[in-house]
Design a protein around this motif. Structure first.
Motif, PDB file in Angstrom:
ATOM      1  N   LYS A   1     -59.873  77.402   4.801  1.00 51.00           N
ATOM      2  CA  LYS A   1     -58.689  77.282   5.639  1.00 51.00           C
ATOM      3  C   LYS A   1     -59.048  77.432   7.107  1.00 51.00           C
ATOM      4  O   LYS A   1     -59.985  78.143   7.461  1.00 51.00           O
ATOM      5  CB  LYS A   1     -57.654  78.341   5.245  1.00 51.00           C
ATOM      6  N   ALA A   2     -58.278  76.766   7.955  1.00 43.81           N
ATOM      7  CA  ALA A   2     -58.456  76.899   9.398  1.00 43.81           C
ATOM      8  C   ALA A   2     -57.742  78.160   9.868  1.00 43.81           C
ATOM      9  O   ALA A   2     -56.769  78.608   9.256  1.00 43.81           O
ATOM     10  CB  ALA A   2     -57.897  75.676  10.116  1.00 43.81           C
ATOM     11  N   LYS A   3     -58.216  78.728  10.965  1.00 50.96           N
ATOM     12  CA  LYS A   3     -57.594  79.911  11.541  1.00 50.96           C
ATOM     13  C   LYS A   3     -56.792  79.519  12.779  1.00 50.96           C
ATOM     14  O   LYS A   3     -57.264  78.743  13.617  1.00 50.96           O
ATOM     15  CB  LYS A   3     -58.645  80.957  11.891  1.00 50.96           C
TER      16      LYS A   3
ATOM     17  N   GLN B   1     -52.440  77.907   6.283  1.00 55.54           N
ATOM     18  CA  GLN B   1     -53.683  78.221   6.965  1.00 55.54           C
ATOM     19  C   GLN B   1     -53.728  79.723   7.246  1.00 55.54           C
ATOM     20  O   GLN B   1     -52.775  80.441   6.952  1.00 55.54           O
ATOM     21  CB  GLN B   1     -53.806  77.414   8.265  1.00 55.54           C
ATOM     22  N   THR B   2     -54.819  80.190   7.817  1.00 53.48           N
ATOM     23  CA  THR B   2     -54.966  81.616   8.107  1.00 53.48           C
ATOM     24  C   THR B   2     -54.407  81.922   9.493  1.00 53.48           C
ATOM     25  O   THR B   2     -54.910  81.391  10.486  1.00 53.48           O
ATOM     26  CB  THR B   2     -56.446  82.045   8.038  1.00 53.48           C
TER      27      THR B   2
ATOM     28  N   SER C   1     -50.098  71.254  13.307  1.00 52.36           N
ATOM     29  CA  SER C   1     -50.746  70.610  12.158  1.00 52.36           C
ATOM     30  C   SER C   1     -51.723  69.526  12.596  1.00 52.36           C
ATOM     31  O   SER C   1     -52.753  69.307  11.943  1.00 52.36           O
ATOM     32  CB  SER C   1     -49.682  70.019  11.217  1.00 52.36           C
TER      33      SER C   1
ATOM     34  N   VAL D   1     -54.896  71.287  13.612  1.00 57.84           N
ATOM     35  CA  VAL D   1     -55.554  71.820  12.426  1.00 57.84           C
ATOM     36  C   VAL D   1     -56.314  70.706  11.707  1.00 57.84           C
ATOM     37  O   VAL D   1     -57.462  70.885  11.288  1.00 57.84           O
ATOM     38  CB  VAL D   1     -54.534  72.483  11.479  1.00 57.84           C
TER      39      VAL D   1
ATOM     40  N   MET E   1     -60.367  70.393  11.014  1.00 57.58           N
ATOM     41  CA  MET E   1     -60.960  70.243   9.691  1.00 57.58           C
ATOM     42  C   MET E   1     -61.895  69.030   9.644  1.00 57.58           C
ATOM     43  O   MET E   1     -62.968  69.079   9.025  1.00 57.58           O
ATOM     44  CB  MET E   1     -59.857  70.103   8.642  1.00 57.58           C
TER      45      MET E   1
END
Length: 227
Positions: free
Chosen positions: A4-6, A29-30, A120, A123, A127
């Motif tokens: 997961k992305a932070k 996500q985180t 989003s 994010v 990724m």
């Protein structure tokens, strides 16, 4: 398993952090909290973040000063920053936010759907960049090892190149779809520029792989820069 992305949430008011977490929880996500600019800078020393949501009005180190510190660090200067503010002093105040390095500047109260959509995008770009770095690292390891480790495992170098090419093609397809989505939605200029930068790095990696194919010539392939 996809990591997961932070996302870093910076606000001195706990109720605002709670509201941001409620809005962004759907992204799965985180979410990392920071209640001050100083706390945010400490978090950035050890973790990588896809995007930072930064409140402007904070006691002590405000959002503008915090952003300036973030942009001065080589490790964090490319992280997108979205400024959040409860006040609006006109164009000059907004310009100061962009001058400090923000990719967007949103006044409270904001539309939760709009904020979630903007976050989003960054994010997803993050990724894709992570996938690209992984492919480049794998290629670099194989080049440094001369393909010996792959052969030792029963995989010929040519087969390895084919596998890397297939993985890269999947990332290229996703990046192309994302770019089309950004064009269709008239996204922020910063998001479009980030996507274009990702595509340039993908092109460089593709050229490096093509140069390694049999019959491509004896010249050494140059790996794309990860800057």
């Amino acid at each position: 398993m996809v990591q997961k992305a932070k996302i870093l949430l910076v606000d001195d008011r706990p109720e605002n952090l709670l509201a941001l977490e409620a809005i962004l929880s759907a992204l799965d996500q985180t979410l990392v909290r920071a209640s001050s600019g100083e706390e945010a800078l400490k978090a950035l020393l050890t973790d990588d973040f896809a995007v930072i949501l930064l409140d402007v009005q904070m006691p002590g180190m405000d959002g503008f000063e915090t952003a300036a510190h973030i942009k001065r660090r080589e490790r964090t200067r490319d992280i997108p920053i979205i400024f959040l503010t409860a006040i609006n002093h006109g164009p000059h105040h907004t310009f100061r936010g962009y001058a400090a390095g923000a990719v967007d500047y949103i006044s409270k109260p904001f539309d939760p759907w709009v904020l979630r959509a903007k976050v989003s995008v960054f994010v997803e770009l993050y990724m894709k960049n992570c996938q690209l770095r992984e492919q480049a690292a794998l290629l670099r390891l194989q080049l440094e090892g001369g393909g010996k480790s792959a052969v030792g495992e029963g995989k010929e170098p040519v087969g390895l190149l084919a596998e890397l090419s297939a993985r890269l093609a999947a990332v290229e397809e996703q990046a192309e779809a994302l770019s089309k989505q950004l064009d269709d939605e008239s996204a922020d200029a910063a998001a479009v520029a980030t996507a274009a930068h990702l595509e340039r790095k993908l092109t460089g990696l593709r050229r490096a792989l093509d140069a390694l194919e049999p019959g491509a010539g004896s010249g050494a392939a140059s790996l794309p820069s990860q800057n």
